[in-house]
Design a protein around this motif. Structure first.
Motif, PDB file in Angstrom:
ATOM      1  N   ARG A  31     -28.367  88.416   0.911  1.00  0.00           N
ATOM      2  CA  ARG A  31     -27.979  88.448   2.332  1.00  0.00           C
ATOM      3  C   ARG A  31     -27.262  89.762   2.653  1.00  0.00           C
ATOM      4  O   ARG A  31     -27.425  90.325   3.743  1.00  0.00           O
ATOM      5  CB  ARG A  31     -27.081  87.257   2.679  1.00  0.00           C
ATOM      6  CG  ARG A  31     -27.829  85.970   2.898  1.00  0.00           C
ATOM      7  CD  ARG A  31     -26.979  84.895   3.547  1.00  0.00           C
ATOM      8  NE  ARG A  31     -25.721  84.634   2.859  1.00  0.00           N
ATOM      9  CZ  ARG A  31     -25.573  83.825   1.823  1.00  0.00           C
ATOM     10  NH1 ARG A  31     -26.612  83.162   1.353  1.00  0.00           N
ATOM     11  NH2 ARG A  31     -24.385  83.648   1.261  1.00  0.00           N
ATOM     12  N   GLU A  34     -29.769  92.439   3.239  1.00  0.00           N
ATOM     13  CA  GLU A  34     -30.332  92.309   4.585  1.00  0.00           C
ATOM     14  C   GLU A  34     -29.350  92.817   5.635  1.00  0.00           C
ATOM     15  O   GLU A  34     -29.753  93.456   6.611  1.00  0.00           O
ATOM     16  CB  GLU A  34     -30.707  90.853   4.849  1.00  0.00           C
ATOM     17  CG  GLU A  34     -31.880  90.391   4.015  1.00  0.00           C
ATOM     18  CD  GLU A  34     -32.167  88.898   4.168  1.00  0.00           C
ATOM     19  OE1 GLU A  34     -31.613  88.259   5.089  1.00  0.00           O
ATOM     20  OE2 GLU A  34     -32.948  88.377   3.359  1.00  0.00           O
ATOM     21  N   THR A  35     -28.072  92.542   5.446  1.00  0.00           N
ATOM     22  CA  THR A  35     -27.059  93.025   6.383  1.00  0.00           C
ATOM     23  C   THR A  35     -26.999  94.546   6.371  1.00  0.00           C
ATOM     24  O   THR A  35     -26.860  95.174   7.428  1.00  0.00           O
ATOM     25  CB  THR A  35     -25.678  92.433   6.035  1.00  0.00           C
ATOM     26  OG1 THR A  35     -25.766  91.011   6.074  1.00  0.00           O
ATOM     27  CG2 THR A  35     -24.612  92.911   6.995  1.00  0.00           C
ATOM     28  N   GLN A  36     -27.133  95.144   5.191  1.00  0.00           N
ATOM     29  CA  GLN A  36     -27.155  96.605   5.105  1.00  0.00           C
ATOM     30  C   GLN A  36     -28.310  97.162   5.938  1.00  0.00           C
ATOM     31  O   GLN A  36     -28.142  98.164   6.642  1.00  0.00           O
ATOM     32  CB  GLN A  36     -27.331  97.055   3.657  1.00  0.00           C
ATOM     33  CG  GLN A  36     -26.146  96.815   2.765  1.00  0.00           C
ATOM     34  CD  GLN A  36     -26.452  97.232   1.346  1.00  0.00           C
ATOM     35  OE1 GLN A  36     -26.787  98.389   1.099  1.00  0.00           O
ATOM     36  NE2 GLN A  36     -26.342  96.303   0.414  1.00  0.00           N
ATOM     37  N   ALA A  37     -29.463  96.525   5.851  1.00  0.00           N
ATOM     38  CA  ALA A  37     -30.634  96.997   6.598  1.00  0.00           C
ATOM     39  C   ALA A  37     -30.415  96.856   8.107  1.00  0.00           C
ATOM     40  O   ALA A  37     -30.763  97.752   8.875  1.00  0.00           O
ATOM     41  CB  ALA A  37     -31.874  96.231   6.158  1.00  0.00           C
ATOM     42  N   LYS A  38     -29.832  95.749   8.522  1.00  0.00           N
ATOM     43  CA  LYS A  38     -29.630  95.494   9.952  1.00  0.00           C
ATOM     44  C   LYS A  38     -28.550  96.382  10.550  1.00  0.00           C
ATOM     45  O   LYS A  38     -28.646  96.784  11.713  1.00  0.00           O
ATOM     46  CB  LYS A  38     -29.258  94.030  10.182  1.00  0.00           C
ATOM     47  CG  LYS A  38     -30.403  93.076   9.958  1.00  0.00           C
ATOM     48  CD  LYS A  38     -29.943  91.644  10.136  1.00  0.00           C
ATOM     49  CE  LYS A  38     -31.065  90.690   9.773  1.00  0.00           C
ATOM     50  NZ  LYS A  38     -30.599  89.295   9.755  1.00  0.00           N
ATOM     51  N   GLU A  39     -27.511  96.667   9.786  1.00  0.00           N
ATOM     52  CA  GLU A  39     -26.363  97.389  10.324  1.00  0.00           C
ATOM     53  C   GLU A  39     -26.310  98.853   9.894  1.00  0.00           C
ATOM     54  O   GLU A  39     -25.286  99.508  10.062  1.00  0.00           O
ATOM     55  CB  GLU A  39     -25.072  96.658   9.945  1.00  0.00           C
ATOM     56  CG  GLU A  39     -25.025  95.260  10.533  1.00  0.00           C
ATOM     57  CD  GLU A  39     -23.636  94.698  10.602  1.00  0.00           C
ATOM     58  OE1 GLU A  39     -22.656  95.467  10.475  1.00  0.00           O
ATOM     59  OE2 GLU A  39     -23.523  93.483  10.795  1.00  0.00           O
ATOM     60  N   ASN A  40     -27.412  99.331   9.334  1.00  0.00           N
ATOM     61  CA  ASN A  40     -27.511 100.736   8.938  1.00  0.00           C
ATOM     62  C   ASN A  40     -26.348 101.153   8.038  1.00  0.00           C
ATOM     63  O   ASN A  40     -25.674 102.151   8.280  1.00  0.00           O
ATOM     64  CB  ASN A  40     -27.601 101.641  10.165  1.00  0.00           C
ATOM     65  CG  ASN A  40     -28.096 103.024   9.801  1.00  0.00           C
ATOM     66  OD1 ASN A  40     -28.788 103.197   8.800  1.00  0.00           O
ATOM     67  ND2 ASN A  40     -27.759 104.009  10.604  1.00  0.00           N
ATOM     68  N   GLN A  68     -36.319  96.537   0.528  1.00  0.00           N
ATOM     69  CA  GLN A  68     -35.187  96.986   1.345  1.00  0.00           C
ATOM     70  C   GLN A  68     -34.238  97.858   0.530  1.00  0.00           C
ATOM     71  O   GLN A  68     -33.747  98.880   1.025  1.00  0.00           O
ATOM     72  CB  GLN A  68     -34.429  95.782   1.907  1.00  0.00           C
ATOM     73  CG  GLN A  68     -35.166  95.064   3.009  1.00  0.00           C
ATOM     74  CD  GLN A  68     -34.449  93.815   3.473  1.00  0.00           C
ATOM     75  OE1 GLN A  68     -33.778  93.134   2.692  1.00  0.00           O
ATOM     76  NE2 GLN A  68     -34.578  93.506   4.750  1.00  0.00           N
ATOM     77  N   LYS A  72     -33.419 101.740   1.391  1.00  0.00           N
ATOM     78  CA  LYS A  72     -32.043 102.200   1.589  1.00  0.00           C
ATOM     79  C   LYS A  72     -31.717 103.335   0.619  1.00  0.00           C
ATOM     80  O   LYS A  72     -31.043 104.291   0.989  1.00  0.00           O
ATOM     81  CB  LYS A  72     -31.042 101.048   1.414  1.00  0.00           C
ATOM     82  CG  LYS A  72     -31.110  99.973   2.484  1.00  0.00           C
ATOM     83  CD  LYS A  72     -30.961 100.491   3.887  1.00  0.00           C
ATOM     84  CE  LYS A  72     -29.567 100.946   4.212  1.00  0.00           C
ATOM     85  NZ  LYS A  72     -29.399 101.395   5.606  1.00  0.00           N
TER      86      LYS A  72
END
Length: 112
Positions: A31, A34-40, A68, A72
């Motif tokens: 999770r 995924e948060t890293q991907a969403k919040e850059n 992902q 990143k």
């Protein structure tokens, strides 16, 4: 970015000591990816912990999460993060047919 910072603090605690390799923490770490991907945002240490858990527990391997992590790592060029992450992926998973878009990751991985 506040959600990322909160998760970063929680994940930082998970990565201390032996809990770093506890497969029960894998869902939380995924999770976090995924948060890293969403919040850059980007956290190499946590991403490497996910890949290490996949090495220890190949049945839990997730191609989407791995893609992902690799994407990143690419964003952190010219540092060697991508190569480090790529080397932690089992050869059986390097070019699976199930890689999600962008499917160009397969080509990038083979070229490096």
């Amino acid at each position: 970015m506040a959600m990322f910072e909160q998760m970063r603090a929680n994940v930082g605690k998970l990565l201390k000591g032996i809990d770093r390799y506890n497969p029960e923490n894998l869902a939380t770490l995924e999770r976090y990816v995924e948060t890293q991907a969403k919040e850059n945002a980007y956290d190499l240490e946590a991403n490497l912990a996910v890949l290490k858990l996949y090495q220890f527990n190949p049945a839990f391997f997730q191609t989407t999460v791995t893609a992902q992590i690799l994407l990143k790592a690419l964003t952190n060029l010219p540092h060697t993060d991508f190569t480090l992450c790529k080397c932690m992926i089992d050869q059986a998973h390097v070019c699976p047919a199930s890689w999600p878009p962008p499917s160009n990751c397969r080509c990038l991985i083979k070229m490096c």
